[in-house]
Design a protein around this motif. Sequence first.
Motif, mmCIF file in Angstrom:
data_model
loop_
_atom_site.group_PDB
_atom_site.id
_atom_site.type_symbol
_atom_site.label_atom_id
_atom_site.label_comp_id
_atom_site.label_asym_id
_atom_site.label_seq_id
_atom_site.Cartn_x
_atom_site.Cartn_y
_atom_site.Cartn_z
ATOM 1 N N ILE A 79 4.527 -3.705 8.154
ATOM 2 C CA ILE A 79 4.045 -3.217 9.454
ATOM 3 C C ILE A 79 4.256 -4.280 10.531
ATOM 4 O O ILE A 79 3.898 -5.441 10.361
ATOM 5 C CB ILE A 79 2.559 -2.831 9.380
ATOM 6 C CG1 ILE A 79 2.366 -1.621 8.457
ATOM 7 C CG2 ILE A 79 2.010 -2.504 10.767
ATOM 8 C CD1 ILE A 79 0.918 -1.179 8.301
ATOM 9 N N THR A 80 4.856 -3.867 11.642
ATOM 10 C CA THR A 80 5.089 -4.790 12.758
ATOM 11 C C THR A 80 4.322 -4.394 14.022
ATOM 12 O O THR A 80 4.193 -5.194 14.935
ATOM 13 C CB THR A 80 6.586 -4.853 13.100
ATOM 14 O OG1 THR A 80 7.065 -3.526 13.373
ATOM 15 C CG2 THR A 80 7.384 -5.440 11.946
ATOM 16 N N TYR A 132 2.428 -4.700 3.677
ATOM 17 C CA TYR A 132 3.598 -3.946 3.240
ATOM 18 C C TYR A 132 3.158 -2.529 2.897
ATOM 19 O O TYR A 132 2.089 -2.338 2.306
ATOM 20 C CB TYR A 132 4.243 -4.586 2.006
ATOM 21 C CG TYR A 132 4.932 -5.897 2.285
ATOM 22 C CD1 TYR A 132 6.275 -5.941 2.671
ATOM 23 C CD2 TYR A 132 4.254 -7.100 2.157
ATOM 24 C CE1 TYR A 132 6.913 -7.138 2.928
ATOM 25 C CE2 TYR A 132 4.880 -8.307 2.408
ATOM 26 C CZ TYR A 132 6.200 -8.318 2.794
ATOM 27 O OH TYR A 132 6.826 -9.506 3.054
ATOM 28 N N ILE A 133 3.979 -1.549 3.275
ATOM 29 C CA ILE A 133 3.632 -0.166 2.958
ATOM 30 C C ILE A 133 4.851 0.557 2.390
ATOM 31 O O ILE A 133 6.004 0.162 2.621
ATOM 32 C CB ILE A 133 3.121 0.615 4.188
ATOM 33 C CG1 ILE A 133 4.211 0.694 5.264
ATOM 34 C CG2 ILE A 133 1.852 -0.002 4.736
ATOM 35 C CD1 ILE A 133 3.915 1.692 6.368
ATOM 36 N N THR A 171 0.842 -1.201 0.000
ATOM 37 C CA THR A 171 0.000 0.000 0.000
ATOM 38 C C THR A 171 0.869 1.240 0.000
ATOM 39 O O THR A 171 1.785 1.360 0.828
ATOM 40 C CB THR A 171 -0.913 0.026 1.247
ATOM 41 O OG1 THR A 171 -1.712 -1.164 1.269
ATOM 42 C CG2 THR A 171 -1.818 1.248 1.216
ATOM 43 N N ASP A 172 0.584 2.140 -0.939
ATOM 44 C CA ASP A 172 1.244 3.440 -0.947
ATOM 45 C C ASP A 172 0.436 4.365 -0.037
ATOM 46 O O ASP A 172 -0.649 4.810 -0.398
ATOM 47 C CB ASP A 172 1.307 3.994 -2.374
ATOM 48 C CG ASP A 172 2.130 5.273 -2.465
ATOM 49 O OD1 ASP A 172 2.016 6.127 -1.559
ATOM 50 O OD2 ASP A 172 2.881 5.435 -3.437
ATOM 51 N N SER A 205 9.173 -3.057 9.970
ATOM 52 C CA SER A 205 10.500 -3.635 9.743
ATOM 53 C C SER A 205 10.920 -3.158 8.368
ATOM 54 O O SER A 205 10.317 -3.551 7.361
ATOM 55 C CB SER A 205 10.430 -5.165 9.791
ATOM 56 O OG SER A 205 11.700 -5.716 9.531
ATOM 57 N N PRO A 206 11.909 -2.258 8.277
ATOM 58 C CA PRO A 206 12.205 -1.615 6.992
ATOM 59 C C PRO A 206 12.922 -2.536 6.018
ATOM 60 O O PRO A 206 13.802 -3.310 6.408
ATOM 61 C CB PRO A 206 13.097 -0.440 7.389
ATOM 62 C CG PRO A 206 13.776 -0.904 8.638
ATOM 63 C CD PRO A 206 12.792 -1.782 9.345
#
Length: 264
Positions: free
Chosen positions: A199-200, A40-41, A15-16, A259-260
């Motif tokens: 995202i964590t 995921y972002i 997702t943006d 978590s990048p």
Amino acid sequence: MNQIEKSLFEKKILTDINKVFDNGGIPFNDFLKKVPDFTYIKSIGWSSFEDFERFKRIMNNFNEIQRLIFNSALENNPEVIQQKQQINNLRKEIRTSTKSNKSSEIKKLNAIEKNFDKTLEEISGAVFLDDTFIERVETFLNTFSPDRLNFRLAPFDIFNDFQILANLKSEYLVNGDFENVIYTYGSRPNIKLSVFGIITSCPQKEDVRVDLNDEYLGYEDDELQDEAVFEKAFRNVFSSFEGFEKFFFVPTYPKISISPIAIL
């Protein structure tokens, strides 16, 4: 990175953040309700780096830096000259002394140095940190944030309480170490950066989590096995740490952590 991004978009799990809010035409509070469904972002925005090791280093050297700066500005002041001479003479005595125990001389030196700091404060307006305060802050940081470089990004200029937090690991830094990151970008970059990750942690306005310690509700200690009493007490200690952890980069609503995978 382009291939990974394309693949995740095609699977509809990336997702943006900026596009969802800017082009979605929805109120901010409604947007926040969607965030827990993201996996995921990616996002772009104003950011900052928080290097705790650098912070500790600055704190430990803060007083000496103050002495250097204000001492130079007041080098012609007779009172400052006299106290500097006392300090230098006593330091020479300590270095050349053959005594095995130099504690009394060191205490005297510390007292003179404190008087010197007071003189600088009175004359110049310099501010010195208490040594005990520095030690306690360092102990706190060593306990809860050792070797940490945190990254913080705000996707929206207006709703800047919504932030994306990430803890960076030195082994994955392209520039080699935390110092190079700060020197390259600055603690607070003046260009917008992009972040991409999974995202964590996504705290909610109302905590909907089940407290796993609730398994002991309804039981008195004398109704539990000895090992269960011990486990209950131990787990309550861990629960009490949560309040301390919130001081250091544990996200609170409406912030999220990731978590990048990459920061660009």
